[in-house]
Design a protein around this motif. Structure first.
Motif, short mmCIF file in Angstrom:
data_model
loop_
_atom_site.label_atom_id
_atom_site.label_comp_id
_atom_site.label_asym_id
_atom_site.label_seq_id
_atom_site.Cartn_x
_atom_site.Cartn_y
_atom_site.Cartn_z
N ALA A 147 0.97 -1.14 0.18
CA ALA A 147 -0.03 -0.03 0.14
C ALA A 147 0.82 1.28 -0.07
N LEU A 148 2.13 1.11 -0.13
CA LEU A 148 2.97 2.18 -0.22
C LEU A 148 2.81 3.21 -1.30
N ARG A 149 2.80 4.49 -1.02
CA ARG A 149 2.37 5.54 -2.09
C ARG A 149 3.48 5.30 -3.05
N PRO A 150 3.32 5.52 -4.52
CA PRO A 150 4.10 5.55 -5.53
C PRO A 150 5.09 6.79 -5.27
N THR A 151 4.67 7.90 -4.58
CA THR A 151 5.60 9.04 -4.25
C THR A 151 6.59 8.91 -3.52
N VAL A 152 6.44 7.92 -2.52
CA VAL A 152 7.47 7.45 -1.53
C VAL A 152 8.61 6.80 -2.24
N ARG A 153 9.56 7.49 -2.28
CA ARG A 153 11.10 7.19 -2.71
C ARG A 153 12.24 7.22 -2.00
N ALA B 14 2.63 7.73 4.38
CA ALA B 14 3.31 6.92 3.34
C ALA B 14 2.33 5.90 2.74
N TYR B 15 1.39 5.79 3.18
CA TYR B 15 0.23 4.67 2.70
C TYR B 15 -0.97 5.20 2.22
#
Length: 238
Positions: free
Chosen positions: A101-107, A173-174
């Motif tokens: 479920a991690l957002r794709p914007t979390v890098r 983050a999720y």
């Protein structure tokens, strides 16, 4: 003890947790919070939230339950083996509901830190399960009282039945989402309505916290009963 006995006990408490999460889940609050082009669809669904709970929310929660059970397999492999946790890390992450479920914007570094926190949580679970897996008895509660003292057993319940911890640590983050096909839920003319995707991250956290407040005390009460019974049996043999 047998691996299946550990799995059955964990599955029982996890099932209770999912049931309590479902009971606390307010799908109407999720729909009211959805905006944009889905407003008309959300309005239709709000008037029929019961079938939405049954056809969308419950299956979604059951899918998370299955993921957690799938994740338990490599964790138990680690608990039972003399090998480094790194050998199981990718299998553990593959079924991790938070990692998925991690957002794709979390890098970058933030993503790496979250990965390490999620893995550390499951590594600790495996370390805590190792004495139980190695216990001689095939009766779950007998094995628990042989493997741990009462305080340790209660601490394990508190630590590993708090399923909401990663979300509480880093809420932004999720993204937990429901994809709703109005035709599938309502039938009839609703088949002409577009599919709606709504985020329910805040409601997931709220309902999980409510579930934890029910399941953790109940599990700790089971721990107390097991140790009281064990002490009584020991006294009776003297």
């Amino acid at each position: 003890m047998t691996r299946r006995a550990v799995e059955r006990a964990f599955e029982r408490y996890l099932s209770q947790f999912v049931d309590e999460t479902y009971a606390a889940f307010d799908v109407a609050a999720v729909l009211r919070g959805s905006g944009g082009g889905g407003g008309r669809v959300a309005s239709k669904l709000l008037k029929n939230s019961r079938p939405l709970e049954r056809h969308v929310v419950r299956p979604k929660l059951r899918s998370y339950q299955q993921q957690i059970l799938d994740q338990l397999e490599p964790v138990l492999d680690y608990a039972a083996a003399d090998a480094a946790f790194d050998a199981y890390a990718e299998d553990v992450l593959a079924s991790d509901i938070y990692w998925n479920a991690l957002r794709p914007t979390v890098r970058g570094d933030r993503r790496d830190r979250i990965r390490e926190r999620l893995l550390a949580r499951q590594r600790a679970f495996g370390d805590d399960l190792a004495p139980l897996v190695a216990a001689d008895s095939d009766d779950f509660w007998t094995a628990v009282t042989e493997a741990y003292d009462r305080e340790t057993a209660a601490d394990i319940v508190q630590t590993h039945f708090e399923f909401s911890v990663p979300l509480r640590e880093d809420r932004s983050a999720y993204a937990f989402e429901l994809t709703i096909d109005p035709g599938e839920v309502l039938g009839g003319l609703a088949r002409a309505l577009p599919t709606l995707t709504v985020e329910f991250t805040d409601e997931a956290l709220r309902s999980m916290r409510r579930a934890e407040q029910q399941v953790i005390p109940a599990a700790k009460a089971d721990v107390d009963r097991a140790y009281d019974s064990s002490a009584g049996d020991a006294a009776g043999r003297r």
